[in-house]
Design an enzyme around this catalytic site. Structure first.
Site, PDB file in Angstrom:
ATOM      1  N   HIS A 168       8.248   7.102   3.252  1.00  0.00           N
ATOM      2  CA  HIS A 168       8.508   6.089   4.069  1.00  0.00           C
ATOM      3  C   HIS A 168       8.614   6.753   5.461  1.00  0.00           C
ATOM      4  CE1 HIS A 168      11.551   2.681   5.063  1.00  0.00           C
ATOM      5  NE2 HIS A 168      10.718   2.614   5.921  1.00  0.00           N
TER       6      HIS A 168
ATOM      7  N   ARG B 270       4.939  -2.055   2.262  1.00  0.00           N
ATOM      8  CA  ARG B 270       6.053  -2.008   1.129  1.00  0.00           C
ATOM      9  C   ARG B 270       5.396  -1.948  -0.418  1.00  0.00           C
ATOM     10  NH1 ARG B 270       9.276  -0.987   4.481  1.00  0.00           N
ATOM     11  NH2 ARG B 270      11.230  -1.873   5.122  1.00  0.00           N
TER      12      ARG B 270
ATOM     13  N   GLU C 248      12.064   2.718  -2.476  1.00  0.00           N
ATOM     14  CA  GLU C 248      11.608   3.964  -1.707  1.00  0.00           C
ATOM     15  C   GLU C 248      11.879   5.354  -2.533  1.00  0.00           C
ATOM     16  OE1 GLU C 248       9.832   3.340   0.403  1.00  0.00           O
ATOM     17  OE2 GLU C 248      10.481   1.448   1.251  1.00  0.00           O
TER      18      GLU C 248
END
Length: 312
Positions: A270, A222, A251
């Site tokens: 991602h 992350r 994101e």
């Protein structure tokens, strides 16, 4: 939904498929109209809004193929609607992308590919083999931060490349290094931890400065785990040799962000679990849970208490 999972779904329920879907998914109101139109009691969604308009209807099950952020879980629980979502990570898929980023960074693959496509690879004074001279991975030290399922999947793959693997994880006895020890020893540092109060921003100026000069930093977990400004500085001024990142805050990365202009960085949007096999496994898991509920059995991946309205 992949065809194999859809075929299994047709064995346990009458399926009404939506022919055309908005690019960003259905709004709560649009989805409610579809539920009323089809008379559905089981709803399978992917990035569609499931809020009051939908949950006020007599639904039994909402199965989520994508992120849960568009579903009001509290209201679903209040209404007795069972929400299904397979949260298990595809450790192999994420581990494979981690190694893909490592290869791309260490061997300058993206920049070299661009030159070949432009036809300029052999037209510069300094040969491409010198301009894009990379680093051999065999014999180097790979540091795994977080030795869970993904960390372990990365661990044995890195060992297969002939790398010495060290790990830090306060919850795993076999991870023998502390974070400072790992950062000071590793030629490659790869993050595989969740975002918690302890890990949010835990890779900052001090941690990046303690890494070996020329080390490669990988993050397929992350974006909130590191201080972005500190990372950009470490890359821009040459302390780090490169970075491979699959996540950003929200994101999304602004194309004007300094990170996007650094030649020693490879960025992906991602893609850790973006494989056909992952999608098939997840869909089949959700369909099997629907079948279990319809048989009166407990599902394996419920995000809300099993609703009382479900009947076989």
């Amino acid at each position: 939904m992949p065809e194999r999972a859809l075929a299994r779904l047709r064995e346990v329920a009458d399926v009404a498929e939506v022919a055309e879907k908005p690019r960003l998914g259905f709004s709560d109101e649009q989805l409610a109209d579809l539920v009323i139109e089809t008379g559905a009691s089981v709803l399978i969604v992917d990035h569609d809004e499931v809020r009051r308009c939908v949950l006020d209807l007599p639904l039994d099950i909402v199965a989520c193929m994508g992120a849960l952020t568009t579903i009001d879980l509290a209201l679903a629980a209040e209404r007795g609607v069972t929400v299904l979502h397979d949260t298990d990570q595809d450790a192999d898929a994420v581990a494979e992308l981690t190694l893909a980023l490592l290869f791309a960074v260490s061997r300058n693959i993206v920049a070299a590919d661009r030159e070949v496509r432009r036809g300029t690879a052999g037209r510069k004074r300094v040969p491409a083999a010198e301009r894009y001279r990379g680093s051999r991975l065999s014999g180097r030290t790979f540091g795994v931060v977080g030795l869970g399922r993904v960390g372990r999947a990365v661990q044995w793959r890195a060992q297969g490349l002939g790398m010495r693997v060290i790990a830090c994880d306060p919850h795993v006895p076999e991870a023998t290094h502390t974070l400072p020890q790992l950062l000071s020893e590793a030629d490659v540092v790869s993050l595989h931890v969740p975002v918690t109060a302890e890990t949010r921003g835990f890779i900052g100026d001090t941690e990046l400065a303690s890494m070996r000069p020329g080390a490669i930093y990988l993050n397929t977990s992350r974006g909130a785990l590191h201080d972005m400004s500190a990372l950009v500085d470490a890359l821009r001024w040459g302390h780090l040799g490169g970075a491979g990142l699959d996540h950003f805050e929200g994101e999304w990365l602004d194309p004007a962000h300094p990170l996007a202009r650094l030649p020693n960085v490879v960025l992906t949007p991602h893609l850790g679990q973006a494989t056909g096999e992952t999608a098939e496994d997840r869909a089949e898991s959700i369909v099997e849970d629907i079948a279990r509920l319809l048989r009166g059995e407990a599902p394996r991946h419920a995000c809300t208490p099993v609703g009382a309205r479900v009947t076989a």
